[in-house]
Design a protein around this motif. Structure first.
Motif, PDB file in Angstrom:
ATOM      1  N   LEU A 780      -1.940  18.835 -18.238  1.00 50.73           N
ATOM      2  CA  LEU A 780      -2.744  17.744 -17.678  1.00 50.73           C
ATOM      3  C   LEU A 780      -4.042  18.214 -17.037  1.00 50.73           C
ATOM      4  N   SER A 781      -4.186  19.510 -16.787  1.00 48.83           N
ATOM      5  CA  SER A 781      -5.367  19.988 -16.068  1.00 48.83           C
ATOM      6  C   SER A 781      -6.451  20.460 -17.025  1.00 48.83           C
ATOM      7  N   ASP A 782      -7.668  20.558 -16.479  1.00 49.23           N
ATOM      8  CA  ASP A 782      -8.744  21.149 -17.267  1.00 49.23           C
ATOM      9  C   ASP A 782      -8.763  22.661 -17.013  1.00 49.23           C
ATOM     10  N   PHE A 783      -9.759  23.356 -17.541  1.00 54.86           N
ATOM     11  CA  PHE A 783      -9.777  24.813 -17.439  1.00 54.86           C
ATOM     12  C   PHE A 783     -10.128  25.301 -16.037  1.00 54.86           C
ATOM     13  N   ASN A 784     -10.509  24.371 -15.156  1.00 59.22           N
ATOM     14  CA  ASN A 784     -10.779  24.729 -13.768  1.00 59.22           C
ATOM     15  C   ASN A 784      -9.618  24.370 -12.856  1.00 59.22           C
ATOM     16  N   GLY A 785      -8.494  23.984 -13.463  1.00 59.20           N
ATOM     17  CA  GLY A 785      -7.308  23.662 -12.675  1.00 59.20           C
ATOM     18  C   GLY A 785      -7.342  22.288 -12.038  1.00 59.20           C
ATOM     19  N   GLN A 786      -8.280  21.437 -12.434  1.00 61.62           N
ATOM     20  CA  GLN A 786      -8.391  20.107 -11.851  1.00 61.62           C
ATOM     21  C   GLN A 786      -7.664  19.073 -12.714  1.00 61.62           C
ATOM     22  N   LEU A 787      -6.983  18.132 -12.043  1.00 58.18           N
ATOM     23  CA  LEU A 787      -6.298  17.049 -12.736  1.00 58.18           C
ATOM     24  C   LEU A 787      -6.868  15.729 -12.262  1.00 58.18           C
ATOM     25  N   GLN A 788      -6.509  14.659 -12.962  1.00 56.13           N
ATOM     26  CA  GLN A 788      -6.866  13.322 -12.523  1.00 56.13           C
ATOM     27  C   GLN A 788      -5.594  12.611 -12.072  1.00 56.13           C
ATOM     28  N   ALA A 789      -5.692  11.931 -10.938  1.00 55.22           N
ATOM     29  CA  ALA A 789      -4.517  11.277 -10.355  1.00 55.22           C
ATOM     30  C   ALA A 789      -3.922  10.270 -11.331  1.00 55.22           C
ATOM     31  N   ARG A 790      -4.789   9.539 -12.042  1.00 57.21           N
ATOM     32  CA  ARG A 790      -4.282   8.513 -12.958  1.00 57.21           C
ATOM     33  C   ARG A 790      -3.465   9.144 -14.085  1.00 57.21           C
ATOM     34  N   ASP A 791      -3.928  10.290 -14.610  1.00 55.80           N
ATOM     35  CA  ASP A 791      -3.178  10.967 -15.675  1.00 55.80           C
ATOM     36  C   ASP A 791      -1.783  11.353 -15.187  1.00 55.80           C
ATOM     37  N   LEU A 792      -1.715  11.822 -13.955  1.00 56.68           N
ATOM     38  CA  LEU A 792      -0.445  12.276 -13.397  1.00 56.68           C
ATOM     39  C   LEU A 792       0.514  11.105 -13.195  1.00 56.68           C
ATOM     40  N   ILE A 872     -22.186  17.319 -28.894  1.00 53.23           N
ATOM     41  CA  ILE A 872     -21.558  18.361 -28.074  1.00 53.23           C
ATOM     42  C   ILE A 872     -21.840  18.097 -26.595  1.00 53.23           C
ATOM     43  N   ASP A 873     -23.104  17.790 -26.271  1.00 52.09           N
ATOM     44  CA  ASP A 873     -23.478  17.497 -24.880  1.00 52.09           C
ATOM     45  C   ASP A 873     -22.672  16.316 -24.339  1.00 52.09           C
ATOM     46  N   LEU A 874     -22.498  15.304 -25.173  1.00 47.64           N
ATOM     47  CA  LEU A 874     -21.761  14.107 -24.770  1.00 47.64           C
ATOM     48  C   LEU A 874     -20.300  14.449 -24.464  1.00 47.64           C
ATOM     49  N   LEU A 875     -19.694  15.257 -25.324  1.00 46.48           N
ATOM     50  CA  LEU A 875     -18.293  15.651 -25.127  1.00 46.48           C
ATOM     51  C   LEU A 875     -18.142  16.541 -23.887  1.00 46.48           C
ATOM     52  N   GLU A 876     -19.113  17.426 -23.671  1.00 45.19           N
ATOM     53  CA  GLU A 876     -19.053  18.291 -22.489  1.00 45.19           C
ATOM     54  C   GLU A 876     -19.228  17.490 -21.214  1.00 45.19           C
ATOM     55  N   ALA A 877     -20.184  16.557 -21.221  1.00 47.49           N
ATOM     56  CA  ALA A 877     -20.456  15.751 -20.029  1.00 47.49           C
ATOM     57  C   ALA A 877     -19.252  14.892 -19.654  1.00 47.49           C
ATOM     58  N   ALA A 878     -18.518  14.439 -20.655  1.00 48.48           N
ATOM     59  CA  ALA A 878     -17.340  13.598 -20.401  1.00 48.48           C
ATOM     60  C   ALA A 878     -16.110  14.429 -20.050  1.00 48.48           C
ATOM     61  N   GLY A 879     -16.237  15.762 -20.095  1.00 47.41           N
ATOM     62  CA  GLY A 879     -15.109  16.617 -19.743  1.00 47.41           C
ATOM     63  C   GLY A 879     -14.071  16.745 -20.835  1.00 47.41           C
ATOM     64  N   VAL A 880     -14.464  16.464 -22.090  1.00 47.45           N
ATOM     65  CA  VAL A 880     -13.512  16.536 -23.207  1.00 47.45           C
ATOM     66  C   VAL A 880     -13.398  17.969 -23.715  1.00 47.45           C
ATOM     67  N   ILE A 881     -14.517  18.690 -23.766  1.00 46.81           N
ATOM     68  CA  ILE A 881     -14.508  20.058 -24.292  1.00 46.81           C
ATOM     69  C   ILE A 881     -15.141  21.000 -23.277  1.00 46.81           C
ATOM     70  N   GLN A 882     -14.919  22.282 -23.499  1.00 43.26           N
ATOM     71  CA  GLN A 882     -15.535  23.300 -22.660  1.00 43.26           C
ATOM     72  C   GLN A 882     -15.889  24.489 -23.532  1.00 43.26           C
ATOM     73  N   GLU A 883     -17.091  24.995 -23.336  1.00 44.42           N
ATOM     74  CA  GLU A 883     -17.542  26.148 -24.116  1.00 44.42           C
ATOM     75  C   GLU A 883     -17.026  27.431 -23.476  1.00 44.42           C
ATOM     76  N   VAL A 884     -16.408  28.280 -24.286  1.00 46.86           N
ATOM     77  CA  VAL A 884     -15.939  29.589 -23.836  1.00 46.86           C
ATOM     78  C   VAL A 884     -16.443  30.598 -24.864  1.00 46.86           C
ATOM     79  N   GLY A 885     -17.368  31.435 -24.419  1.00 47.63           N
ATOM     80  CA  GLY A 885     -17.996  32.339 -25.372  1.00 47.63           C
ATOM     81  C   GLY A 885     -18.889  31.534 -26.305  1.00 47.63           C
ATOM     82  N   ASP A 886     -18.695  31.677 -27.602  1.00 48.22           N
ATOM     83  CA  ASP A 886     -19.507  30.930 -28.562  1.00 48.22           C
ATOM     84  C   ASP A 886     -18.703  29.847 -29.275  1.00 48.22           C
TER      85      ASP A 886
END
Length: 922
Positions: A780-792, A872-886
């Motif tokens: 349920l968390s993102d790569f920074n360890g953050q979750l959303q209360a509604r998801d939980l 890509i910018d749209l997906l990143e801004a919405a928190g759907v994806i995260q770039e790691v390396g390339d």
């Protein structure tokens, strides 16, 4: 391929032999000598085919005319090749005993177990027969010396002893110093003066010539000698088998461990011996300190899957490179997971020791863990929440541990270090003592009833706009809100992502009616020392006044908002009601018409909207209401109000591309600071805003702005999330934990407090399945360890619903199958909400859904999915994806619903990114 000496040729032939790669049936054998290569064939007709094989294998290193294999170390010379006619059995039919040596394992293919199922390479099953011994055998190994191997062993034993009750501590542990070249433990033990006059070297020598069945004569003698002497390990006594008896034996020891393995029936004799010795002594735990390096002194235990192997490495390049080499060899003899899960065998753990704290937060650290983990085979087709087979532990550098001159010194200096804490966490999974929970605290009827209550409460709380939930968990941002504003009205911007609980808190403010009511609710929810000034305010003072609320509020909270507005207007002697759509109409008109307004003009416009909503007397011309006029009116009526605002994302839908919307929102976000300049303020303001809107509107100094309001950021880390789950269970009355106690619980307490709700693991407690808490947090968390209360909350609803179908575990409410299945509908709902809220995102989601299944792998490159940079910018801004390396990773909560699979080898990378945010549970 380079052949420098005859040994290189021998290695090459041996690899062909063991892998049987392209080994023709007409070549019975090959033997390499210092000056020649002999090729054995059954008949002369195979002479030319055999030469062709050598050409294929050795390329231009083989001269077929001279029948010579060139060696780079011999000028114009090398090994002469002889073809011998022989009826010797073919190498493809011949079987060979397995020896757990680096020199032999080096020759094997990637997974020897899979290969041996198809070809008769060995005289027996590759893996040793599991013993019935009740003792667990731990072997600590390092490629390089000086990395803290022995220290981590001592920390593990110390942690284990501290878990034991006083009556358990005596005679439960056997410690073996198997480092025959640098026996540090033996030196420490000899300083205590009570060491048995019997050593590991003695044990090996006796076994070598022991004719008794299963070496029982040797075991009986060793048991008798060791029982008469014990090592004072802190306040407890352990059995100890030193590496040597005296200096003469150490300097010229008669027998090495590998000497015992010459007999084909003795491949696993070292492990057998130690297990049987432990059984004779009656111990439950055996700890062995192995020799460092690629040593056959260590390999018999290192390759033994019955042994719980702990590999210690520092972050020096030599240590890491060597550890990688060792794990690559271990990966060739990985036991089947089914037998690991059954408790017959164990996968290893890697300890990264002496890690500087600053390094632990870097990508370099994550990459290193990921690289090590990825070398060991993983389970197939498992989710992100399931741990990798090889586990990774990191311990921090501690200056005080650099110099240790005795065991007592080590035991004392370990206190308070991360070495002791992390090894305590590790050994917990293997400790079999302590209090045992009731085996079946629930019956089926109780479980189904409690699950029904949990589902009902979760449904009410899932959507804040429904107004179904009452009460709130006073998290740190909420507590800070109530604590900070002493003798003054709150002026705060509460920043949070979608689903972080902004609207839920907004509704709870409406429910509290006034600032005093809210602070009293905090006090009732277990928060001590909250704002006493606010608590003493009566219900008619410091009223909440909603200027804007979300448009999708359902009947109950929408009515609460109207009543809150009316209450304030009545105190001002007004009867008319300025409704939400009136505010929105004025805002949209201004956004459409006013192209040249600066931030100050937009700030003044927001003040004017507040004046209009309060129905202040109309002013002639185009003059706007000012803060001074609003403050004067409120003071004249002996009234304080707090304007609350939520639902801004509905108005500022084009904020990323519209400069007008950006400065309009910036003007509002500046208001709290402007209001703070009033000495006697009758107007407070709490503004709920999504983080992406803040970043879009404040282009410069965004970080400075967020830091100013950092105490009020609505975010959910691992501890917050688990506390929310327990609070939710409290609301459903499936657990009974006082709120005051709940707020004081640390991460470990929260994890244990949830055992009755969802168990310790997604399976039996002694299984190799994931820790339930870690699994839930990971998926349920993102790569920074953050979750959303509604998801939980939503996850708990679906898990409760799914768990009612089949109840296999009576010691918990939520069943493993129900928990695993819940992530699917959670993901689908999450995507559905994002499509409704972000119009442009739906097109991108549709594009991702339509991609051919063979390309739907995570991580992905932009080129592979043919996504534009804007997408890509749209997906990143919405928190759907995260770039790691390339490359890009999709967060688990979205990955499921979009139908993407983790690419082979991707799990270690993702888990390494998440690991530092997850609790240390086993």
């Amino acid at each position: 391929m380079k052949f420098l000496t005859w040994l290189d040729v021998d290695m090459f032939v041996q690899q062909k032999r063991y892998t049987q790669e392209n080994w023709p049936e007409f070549i019975n054998d090959m033997r390499v000598y210092v000056d020649a290569l002999e090729v054995y064939i059954p008949d002369e007709k195979y002479l030319e085919p055999a030469r062709k094989v050598l050409i294929e294998w050795f390329k231009d290193w083989y001269d077929s005319e001279k029948n010579l294999i060139y060696l780079a170390s011999v000028e114009q010379g090398g090994l002469e090749v002889y073809f011998e006619i022989s009826e010797t059995k073919s190498v493809t039919d011949r079987v060979k005993p397995f020896k757990p040596f680096f020199s032999q394992v080096k020759l094997f293919p990637e997974n020897i177990h899979e290969l041996s199922g198809n070809r008769a390479l060995f005289t027996e099953e590759v893996f040793p027969v599991p013993l019935t011994s009740h003792a667990k055998l731990f072997a600590f190994y390092s490629f390089k010396g000086g990395v803290g191997r022995t220290l981590h062993l001592v920390a593990t034993v110390k942690s284990l002893l501290e878990k034991m009750a006083p009556r358990e501590k005596e005679g439960q542990i056997l410690i073996v110093d198997a480092d025959l070249e640098a026996p540090g433990l033996t030196w420490w033990a000899r300083d205590t003066g009570n060491v048995a006059d019997f050593s590991l070297l003695d044990l090996l020598a006796m076994v070598h010539y022991d004719p008794s069945p299963d070496y029982q004569g040797t075991i009986n003698f060793a048991q008798k000698v060791l029982s008469g002497a014990s090592w004072d390990f802190g306040y407890s006594k352990c059995y100890f088998l030193p590496a040597f008896r005296d200096h003469d034996q150490l300097l010229r020891y008669p027998l090495r461990p590998e000497n015992l393995l010459n007999d084909p029936q003795r491949s696993w004799i070292i492990g057998d011996l130690l297990f049987r010795l432990g059984e004779a002594l009656g111990v439950k735990y055996i700890f062995v300190d192995l020799r460092a390096g690629l040593s056959e002194l260590a390999s018999p235990l290192l390759f033994d899957p019955r042994v719980i192997r702990v590999i210690v490495t520092s972050f020096s390049k030599q240590s890491l490179d060597g550890t990688e080499l060792v794990i690559k060899q271990l990966s060739k003899v990985v036991p089947p997971f089914e037998r690991v899960n059954a408790g017959e065998y164990y996968d290893p753990a890697v300890v990264f020791s002496m890690v500087p704290k600053e390094l632990s937060e870097t990508q370099i650290f994550n990459d290193c863990i990921e690289r090590i983990i990825s070398l060991y085979p993983d389970r197939e087709q498992v989710d992100l929440g399931t741990p990798t087979r090889i586990s990774a532990i990191s311990t921090f550098f501690a200056q005080e541990l650099l110099y240790l001159d005795s065991l007592d010194s080590a035991l004392n200096k370990l206190n308070g270090t991360s070495v002791l804490k992390k090894m305590n966490d590790y050994i917990t999974a293997f400790y079999e003592g302590g209090e045992k929970p009731a085996s079946a605290p629930y019956d089926d009827r109780q479980i189904k009833r409690k699950l029904g209550e949990l589902k009902k409460v979760s449904e009410k709380l899932e959507y804040a706009e429904s107004g179904g939930g009452r009460g709130f968990l006073p998290t740190q941002p909420i507590y800070e809100l109530g604590k900070k504003f002493v003798q003054q009205l709150p002026l705060a911007v509460m920043i949070g992502s979608k689903g972080s609980g902004k609207t839920y808190l907004f509704v709870q403010l409406l429910n509290a009616v006034s600032w005093g009511g809210f602070c009293r609710a905090l006090s009732e929810n277990g928060i001590a020392n909250v704002n006493r000034w606010a608590c003493d305010l009566n219900e008619e003072q410091a009223l909440f006044f909603p200027l804007l609320e979300p448009g999708n509020l359902q009947e109950v909270p929408a009515k609460m908002a109207q009543e809150a507005r009316m209450k304030v207007l009545n105190r001002l002697g007004k009867n008319s009601l300025f409704r939400r759509f009136n505010i929105i109409d004025m805002l949209r008109e201004a956004l459409n018409l006013q192209t040249n307004w600066h931030i100050s003009e937009w700030r003044n416009f927001w003040v004017h909207l507040i004046g209009k909503a309060l129905d202040l007397p109309e002013k002639g011309g185009s003059d706007w209401f000012t803060l001074d006029e609003i403050q004067s009116t409120l003071k004249k009526n002996h009234l304080r109000i707090i304007v609350i605002i939520d639902g801004l994302e509905e108005i500022f839908q084009e904020i990323k591309s519209s400069y007008r919307q950006q400065i309009a929102l910036y003007g509002l976000l500046e208001l709290p600071r402007v209001l703070s300049d009033f000495r006697e303020n009758s107007l407070g303001l709490i503004c709920f805003v999504r983080r992406d809107l803040v970043k879009a509107s404040i282009k410069q100094n965004t970080e400075q702005f967020e830091n100013y309001y950092k105490n009020f950021v609505l975010s959910w880390n691992a501890e917050d999330a688990l506390r929310l789950v327990l609070w939710l269970c409290n609301q459903a009355r499936v657990v009974d934990i006082p709120v005051e106690q709940l707020l004081q619980m640390d991460l470990d307490d929260l994890v244990k407090g949830l055992y009755p709700v969802w168990g310790r693991k997604l399976g039996k407690d002694n299984s190799k399945e994931a820790s339930t808490a870690n699994w839930v947090l990971a998926v349920l968390s993102d790569f920074n360890g953050q979750l959303q209360a509604r998801d939980l909350v939503r996850f708990m609803k679906y898990a409760a619903e799914g768990s009612r179908k089949v109840i296999n575990y009576k010691d918990r409410l939520l069943q493993p199958a129900g928990i695993r299945e819940a992530i699917g509908p959670c993901s689908e709902k999450k995507i559905e909400e994002y499509e409704q809220e972000f119009a442009n995102l739906k097109k991108v989601f549709d594009k991702l859904r339509s991609i051919d299944k063979t390309f739907k792998k995570v991580p992905f490159s932009v080129d592979r999915l043919k996504l534009s940079l804007q997408e890509i910018d749209l997906l990143e801004a919405a928190g759907v994806i995260q770039e790691v390396g390339d490359r890009y990773y999709i967060h688990e909560i979205f990955r499921r619903g979009l139908g993407f699979e983790l690419e082979r080898g991707a799990r270690p990378k993702v888990l390494a990114l998440k690991k530092k945010h997850l609790p240390a549970t086993s």
